[in-house]
Design a protein around this motif. Sequence first.
Motif, PDB file in Angstrom:
ATOM      1  N   MET A   1      -2.096  25.276  -4.021  1.00  0.00           N
ATOM      2  CA  MET A   1      -2.213  23.934  -4.270  1.00  0.00           C
ATOM      3  C   MET A   1      -2.188  23.388  -2.959  1.00  0.00           C
ATOM      4  SD  MET A   1       0.721  21.550  -6.142  1.00  0.00           S
ATOM      5  CE  MET A   1       0.873  22.589  -7.391  1.00  0.00           C
ATOM      6  N   ALA A   2      -3.121  22.327  -2.713  1.00  0.00           N
ATOM      7  CA  ALA A   2      -3.227  21.435  -1.563  1.00  0.00           C
ATOM      8  C   ALA A   2      -2.625  20.176  -1.768  1.00  0.00           C
ATOM      9  CB  ALA A   2      -4.547  21.559  -1.272  1.00  0.00           C
ATOM     10  N   VAL A   3      -1.899  19.772  -1.007  1.00  0.00           N
ATOM     11  CA  VAL A   3      -1.302  18.476  -1.104  1.00  0.00           C
ATOM     12  C   VAL A   3      -1.441  17.743   0.196  1.00  0.00           C
ATOM     13  CG1 VAL A   3       1.007  17.139  -1.429  1.00  0.00           C
ATOM     14  CG2 VAL A   3       0.841  19.279  -2.453  1.00  0.00           C
ATOM     15  N   LEU A   4      -2.351  16.596   0.204  1.00  0.00           N
ATOM     16  CA  LEU A   4      -2.274  15.749   1.401  1.00  0.00           C
ATOM     17  C   LEU A   4      -1.558  14.276   1.234  1.00  0.00           C
ATOM     18  CD1 LEU A   4      -6.227  16.366   1.324  1.00  0.00           C
ATOM     19  CD2 LEU A   4      -4.659  17.335   2.666  1.00  0.00           C
ATOM     20  N   SER A   5      -1.345  13.724   2.154  1.00  0.00           N
ATOM     21  CA  SER A   5      -0.553  12.543   2.477  1.00  0.00           C
ATOM     22  C   SER A   5      -1.202  11.580   3.352  1.00  0.00           C
ATOM     23  CB  SER A   5       1.044  12.841   2.505  1.00  0.00           C
ATOM     24  OG  SER A   5       1.557  11.675   2.863  1.00  0.00           O
ATOM     25  N   THR A   6      -1.120  10.169   2.988  1.00  0.00           N
ATOM     26  CA  THR A   6      -1.458   9.465   3.824  1.00  0.00           C
ATOM     27  C   THR A   6      -0.289   9.089   4.884  1.00  0.00           C
ATOM     28  OG1 THR A   6      -0.360   7.528   2.825  1.00  0.00           O
ATOM     29  CG2 THR A   6      -2.644   7.936   2.344  1.00  0.00           C
ATOM     30  N   GLY A   7       0.787   9.561   4.498  1.00  0.00           N
ATOM     31  CA  GLY A   7       1.990   9.418   5.416  1.00  0.00           C
ATOM     32  C   GLY A   7       2.464   7.917   5.261  1.00  0.00           C
ATOM     33  N   PRO A   8       3.540   7.516   5.634  1.00  0.00           N
ATOM     34  CA  PRO A   8       4.137   6.125   5.293  1.00  0.00           C
ATOM     35  C   PRO A   8       3.251   5.124   5.931  1.00  0.00           C
ATOM     36  CG  PRO A   8       5.791   7.580   6.285  1.00  0.00           C
ATOM     37  CD  PRO A   8       4.785   8.512   6.219  1.00  0.00           C
ATOM     38  N   ILE A   9       2.959   4.218   5.320  1.00  0.00           N
ATOM     39  CA  ILE A   9       2.056   3.021   5.783  1.00  0.00           C
ATOM     40  C   ILE A   9       2.974   1.764   5.774  1.00  0.00           C
ATOM     41  CG2 ILE A   9      -0.018   1.631   5.591  1.00  0.00           C
ATOM     42  CD1 ILE A   9      -1.025   4.086   4.443  1.00  0.00           C
ATOM     43  N   GLU A  10       3.309   1.193   6.866  1.00  0.00           N
ATOM     44  CA  GLU A  10       3.827   0.026   7.031  1.00  0.00           C
ATOM     45  C   GLU A  10       3.078  -1.291   7.018  1.00  0.00           C
ATOM     46  OE1 GLU A  10       6.002  -2.489  10.532  1.00  0.00           O
ATOM     47  OE2 GLU A  10       6.823  -0.182  10.229  1.00  0.00           O
ATOM     48  N   ASN A  11       3.417  -2.247   6.004  1.00  0.00           N
ATOM     49  CA  ASN A  11       2.616  -3.475   5.724  1.00  0.00           C
ATOM     50  C   ASN A  11       3.349  -4.543   5.579  1.00  0.00           C
ATOM     51  OD1 ASN A  11       0.175  -4.349   4.971  1.00  0.00           O
ATOM     52  ND2 ASN A  11       0.805  -4.252   2.674  1.00  0.00           N
ATOM     53  N   ASN A  12       4.017  -4.770   6.598  1.00  0.00           N
ATOM     54  CA  ASN A  12       4.993  -5.961   6.706  1.00  0.00           C
ATOM     55  C   ASN A  12       4.280  -7.284   6.823  1.00  0.00           C
ATOM     56  OD1 ASN A  12       7.583  -4.511   6.583  1.00  0.00           O
ATOM     57  ND2 ASN A  12       7.357  -4.134   8.648  1.00  0.00           N
ATOM     58  N   ALA A  13       4.566  -8.588   6.342  1.00  0.00           N
ATOM     59  CA  ALA A  13       3.922  -9.577   6.365  1.00  0.00           C
ATOM     60  C   ALA A  13       4.002 -10.102   7.642  1.00  0.00           C
ATOM     61  CB  ALA A  13       4.594 -10.621   5.470  1.00  0.00           C
ATOM     62  N   VAL A  14       2.736 -10.720   8.214  1.00  0.00           N
ATOM     63  CA  VAL A  14       2.584 -11.575   9.169  1.00  0.00           C
ATOM     64  C   VAL A  14       2.262 -12.927   8.834  1.00  0.00           C
ATOM     65  CG1 VAL A  14       1.332 -11.826  11.485  1.00  0.00           C
ATOM     66  CG2 VAL A  14       1.591  -9.613  10.612  1.00  0.00           C
ATOM     67  N   LEU A  15       3.065 -13.928   9.339  1.00  0.00           N
ATOM     68  CA  LEU A  15       3.092 -15.589   9.006  1.00  0.00           C
ATOM     69  C   LEU A  15       3.096 -15.462   7.511  1.00  0.00           C
ATOM     70  CD1 LEU A  15       0.391 -16.488  11.591  1.00  0.00           C
ATOM     71  CD2 LEU A  15       2.870 -16.868  11.582  1.00  0.00           C
ATOM     72  N   GLY A  16       3.692 -14.707   6.895  1.00  0.00           N
ATOM     73  CA  GLY A  16       3.753 -14.651   5.355  1.00  0.00           C
ATOM     74  C   GLY A  16       2.811 -14.097   4.532  1.00  0.00           C
TER      75      GLY A  16
END
Length: 119
Positions: free
Chosen positions: A1-16
Motif C-alpha cells: 500500500m502506498a500512502v502519500l500526504s500533503t503534510g499539514p497546510i496552514e491557512n490562517n486568515a489575513v485581514l479576515g
Amino acid sequence: MAVLSTGPIENNAVLGVRPTQLLTVKAVCRNTVEAVSMTIQGYVLGTTRTLYVNEVLNIAPNEVVTRNYFADLDGFEFIFTTGSADAEAVGISVWGKQSSGQLVDAHRVVERENTNRDA
C-alpha cells in the motif's frame, strides 16, 4: 500500500480572509490497461485532527480525475492511499484556490512534493 500526504497546510486568515477557500485535487492514471483505486482523506487541523473528506475513486486507464473540496479552514491535511501495485501508475497534485478560482502558490503540492508515508 502506498500512502502519500500533503503534510499539514496552514491557512490562517489575513485581514479576515483565508488564502485558500477551495482545494482542487487532480489524479491521473498512467496505466494503459487497468484501472486504479485511490482513497482521498481530508482532515481539519485544529486542536484535534478531524476527518471531513473520505472518498474512494476508481480511475480508468489514462483518465484524469478532478475533485474540489472545501478548504476555508485554518489548517488541513490530505492523505492519498493506493494499492502498492498502483503506486507508480497514479500521479497526484493538489491546488489551493481562492473563491475566485485564482491559484494560491503557497498551497500547491505537486507529485514530487507529496510526502511518502509507507504503510
